[in-house]
Enzyme design. Structure first.
Site, PDB file in Angstrom:
ATOM      1  N   CYS A 136      40.550  38.536  33.797  1.00 53.35           N
ATOM      2  CA  CYS A 136      39.442  38.400  34.751  1.00 53.35           C
ATOM      3  C   CYS A 136      38.111  38.614  34.035  1.00 53.35           C
ATOM      4  CB  CYS A 136      39.598  39.423  35.881  1.00 53.35           C
ATOM      5  SG  CYS A 136      38.220  39.427  37.036  1.00 53.35           S
ATOM      6  N   CYS A 139      35.518  40.620  36.048  1.00 52.33           N
ATOM      7  CA  CYS A 139      35.765  42.069  36.091  1.00 52.33           C
ATOM      8  C   CYS A 139      35.415  42.726  34.759  1.00 52.33           C
ATOM      9  CB  CYS A 139      37.241  42.364  36.387  1.00 52.33           C
ATOM     10  SG  CYS A 139      37.977  41.315  37.629  1.00 52.33           S
ATOM     11  N   ASP A 140      35.787  42.099  33.650  1.00 53.73           N
ATOM     12  CA  ASP A 140      35.742  42.781  32.349  1.00 53.73           C
ATOM     13  C   ASP A 140      34.701  42.231  31.371  1.00 53.73           C
ATOM     14  OD1 ASP A 140      37.856  44.361  33.210  1.00 53.73           O
ATOM     15  OD2 ASP A 140      39.330  42.877  32.557  1.00 53.73           O
TER      16      ASP A 140
END
Ligand code: NAP
Length: 323
Positions: A136, A139-140
């Site tokens: 992701c 997200c990261d």
């Protein structure tokens, strides 16, 4: 003994398909419960940008999923934050077992369980998950500002996420196992125009290297020349497709070789009153608008089904009150 109450429809999964099913089920005056184990929105919520959902030239996945959820909640369905462990089909109604031991009963069940990102299944992938291996970018990606990352895959997701990472990282290698992308032309053009992205054609990742601090590199194999080399990277983002979450699909329901559920045009399975929608259902393309369409079709079909079930049980002298 008190008569057991049952839902008209139980919807499992709060992605675009499940939330659209909830909207249509509530509008059809069905007593509805939506069960979602995590964050509403499903996979979409983790998507950086959505540019092909009609009515929105640009919206983040998070914002779109929030809008879906708010719309569904405006009809005040019952919503349970729980994990479903099994679905037990019955002739009269179906049972949905939850992780806390509760059992819900419904005339109809709409399963919108979606799926999860597919893994590369190479050494170093599992051990470095959260330490440089990610599925992701939204997200990261933040952790890779001004760093070098590899993105693996050639579909829409890999192209979109590589473009997103190029906004943060200094350098993005995009490793694809063939010499042509599967992803859409418009995304391909953007990738080719982005100077921070270097495409590595005919390239597979065979291992992910790391030290105590996390990922340090990816071992690459050129499928044409069979040459191997280690690429120095700080992170590896894997976008090589999708594994359908079919563990809740009851026995006897047909699935294709890839594990997607085969339904009729109403999204109904071989078990009457049991519908499968969204990314878990076999279909030509997986898009948010198609998942939403599935949810609509299944809820409308379920409304007809529930009505006929109630009429049938009433004429059989077995009236059962809805909740
Ligand atoms: P996908 O379309 O199935 O693409 C997976 C990619 O990973 C393919 O390029 C495939 O290579 C490659 N791949 C598969 N297994 C691999 C392995 N073991 N090692 C290396 N590469 C591997 O998956 P997706 O990109 O996640 O997209 C899923 C669906 O969502 C698609 O229908 C897509 O159109 C849709 N989607 C749409 C949008 C959008 O419209 N904005 C955004 C994201 C996703 P090959 O090409 O050689 O098979």
């Amino acid at each position: 003994m008190a008569e057991q109450q049952i839902y008209d429809v139980i919807i499992v999964g709060g992605g675009p398909a499940g939330l659209t099913a909830t909207i249509y089920a509530m509008r059809a005056a069905m007593k509805t419960v939506l069960i979602e184990r995590g964050v509403a929105g499903g996979q979409v919520a983790a998507s950086d940008s959505i540019e092909n959902y009609p009515g929105f030239e640009f919206i983040t996945g998070f914002d779109l999923s929030q809008k879906f959820m708010q719309h569904a909640q405006s009809y005040q369905p019952d919503v349970l934050r729980r994990e479903v462990v099994t679905i037990d089909p019955g002739l009269d109604h179906h049972r949905v077992h939850l992780d806390n031991g509760d059992v819900l009963e419904g005339h109809a069940v709409i399963l919108a369980a979606g799926g999860t990102p597919r893994k590369l299944e190479v050494p170093g992938e599992d051990t470095n998950y959260g330490k440089g291996v990610s599925y992701c970018a939204t997200c990261d990606g933040f952790f890779f500002r001004n760093k070098t990352v590899a993105v693996v895959g050639g579909g829409d997701t890999a192209l979109e996420e590589a473009l997103y990472l190029a906004k943060l990282a200094d350098k993005v290698y995009l490793a694809h196992r063939r010499d042509a992308f599967r992803g859409s032309r418009i995304l391909q053009k953007r990738v080719f125009d982005e100077c921070k992205i270097e495409v590595l054609w005919n390239t597979v990742v065979t291992a992910i290297r790391s030290n105590d601090q996390g990922v340090t590199g990816a071992l690459l194999l050129n499928t044409q020349t069979h040459s191997e080399r280690e690429l120095t990277v700080d992170g590896v983002f894997v976008f090589v497709g999708f594994t359908p979450s079919n563990h809740l699909v009851p026995q006897g329901i047909k699935m294709n070789a890839q594990g997607y559920v085969v339904t009729d045009e109403k999204c109904e399975t071989a078990i009457p009153g049991l519908y499968v929608v969204g990314d878990l259902r076999q279909k030509f393309a997986r898009q948010i608008v198609i998942a939403a369409s599935d949810g609509c079709i299944a809820a409308l079909a379920a409304a007809h089904y529930v009505e006929s079930q109630k009429a049938r049980t009433a004429t059989c002298g077995l009236p059962r009150e809805s909740v």
